[in-house]
Design a protein around this motif. Structure first.
Motif, short mmCIF file in Angstrom:
data_model
loop_
_atom_site.label_atom_id
_atom_site.label_comp_id
_atom_site.label_asym_id
_atom_site.label_seq_id
_atom_site.Cartn_x
_atom_site.Cartn_y
_atom_site.Cartn_z
N MET A 1 0.90 -1.00 0.01
CA MET A 1 -0.07 -0.02 -0.09
C MET A 1 0.87 1.34 0.02
N ALA A 2 0.44 2.14 -0.85
CA ALA A 2 1.31 3.53 -0.85
C ALA A 2 1.02 4.37 0.46
N ARG A 3 2.02 4.79 0.91
CA ARG A 3 2.08 5.86 1.97
C ARG A 3 2.72 7.10 1.43
N SER A 4 2.22 8.09 1.65
CA SER A 4 2.80 9.49 1.53
C SER A 4 3.68 9.93 2.59
N LEU A 5 4.76 10.19 2.31
CA LEU A 5 5.68 10.65 3.47
C LEU A 5 5.89 12.35 3.72
N ARG A 6 6.13 12.64 4.80
CA ARG A 6 6.14 14.10 5.13
C ARG A 6 7.31 14.73 4.16
N PRO A 7 7.07 15.95 3.54
CA PRO A 7 8.17 16.24 2.86
C PRO A 7 9.16 17.12 3.68
N VAL A 8 10.39 16.77 3.23
CA VAL A 8 11.59 17.51 4.10
C VAL A 8 12.52 18.01 3.19
N GLY A 9 13.40 18.83 3.83
CA GLY A 9 14.06 19.53 3.05
C GLY A 9 15.63 19.09 3.39
N LEU A 10 16.67 19.58 2.77
CA LEU A 10 18.13 19.48 2.98
C LEU A 10 18.54 19.43 4.68
N ASP A 11 17.79 20.38 5.23
CA ASP A 11 18.24 20.55 6.71
C ASP A 11 17.77 19.45 7.54
N PHE A 12 17.00 18.48 7.01
CA PHE A 12 16.56 17.14 7.81
C PHE A 12 17.83 16.34 8.01
N THR A 13 18.94 16.30 7.43
CA THR A 13 20.15 15.62 7.44
C THR A 13 20.80 16.18 8.87
N GLY A 14 20.42 17.20 9.43
CA GLY A 14 20.79 17.71 10.64
C GLY A 14 19.90 17.36 11.80
N SER A 15 18.63 17.08 11.75
CA SER A 15 17.63 17.09 12.45
C SER A 15 16.50 16.10 12.57
N ALA A 16 17.03 14.91 11.80
CA ALA A 16 16.10 13.73 11.71
C ALA A 16 16.43 12.98 12.87
N PRO A 17 15.32 12.39 13.29
CA PRO A 17 15.41 11.52 14.68
C PRO A 17 16.62 10.39 14.29
#
Length: 164
Positions: free
Chosen positions: A1-17
């Motif tokens: 089943m397809a799931r849409s994910l939250r759109p994130v930007g390049l800054d996510f590489t520093g803030s992702a859990p």
């Protein structure tokens, strides 16, 4: 089943859990590595063992990727900086529990002046079970990355010697 994910930007590489990062070195120069990553998307299955299909979509602004085991991703390219960086975020997937994912490939000339230092960051967020699974998969991700970079380097070396 397809799931849409939250759109994130390049800054996510520093803030992702979750931000596992891996590095490897190639003998190939940054321009050759970048070309294989960003311009020859269909070639990924030839050097990245987990990938069974990779193709550009939307005129190169996105990618469609399928992995062994049945996981698939529809992605948007968020950075394409020749010889420096290639990054994409996942917009849709069939992976359970995943909420956001951005992968960034950073390229830099190797310290000795020949070759490329490749750094891959897998920035992700998801449910508790997804986070636990990804934490457990970290050694496998690292192994997969290192094996892929070695295979890519060998592929690029073959091109140098064959003129391709």
């Amino acid at each position: 089943m397809a799931r849409s994910l939250r759109p994130v930007g390049l800054d996510f590489t520093g803030s992702a859990p979750l931000r596992p990062t891996f590095t490897a070195r190639t003998a190939a120069p940054p321009q050759a590595v970048y070309r294989a990553l960003a311009e020859e998307v269909e070639g990924w299955p030839h050097w990245f063992g987990a990938v069974t299909l990779a193709r550009p979509v939307r005129g190169g602004a996105g990618r469609e990727v399928r992995l062994r085991g049945g996981a698939w991703f529809r992605e948007t390219v968020v950075a394409a900086d020749p010889e420096q960086r290639y990054a994409y975020r996942v917009d849709e997937t069939n992976v359970p529990g995943m909420r956001a994912l951005l992968e960034e490939w950073r390229l830099a000339p190797a310290a000795q002046g020949h070759g490329t230092e490749v750094r891959w960051t897998f920035a992700a967020d998801g449910s508790a079970s997804f986070r636990l699974a990804l934490a457990g998969a970290r050694p496998g991700l690292g192994h997969s990355f290192r094996t892929a970079v070695r295979a890519l380097d060998a592929r690029l070396a073959d091109r140098r010697w064959s003129g391709g």
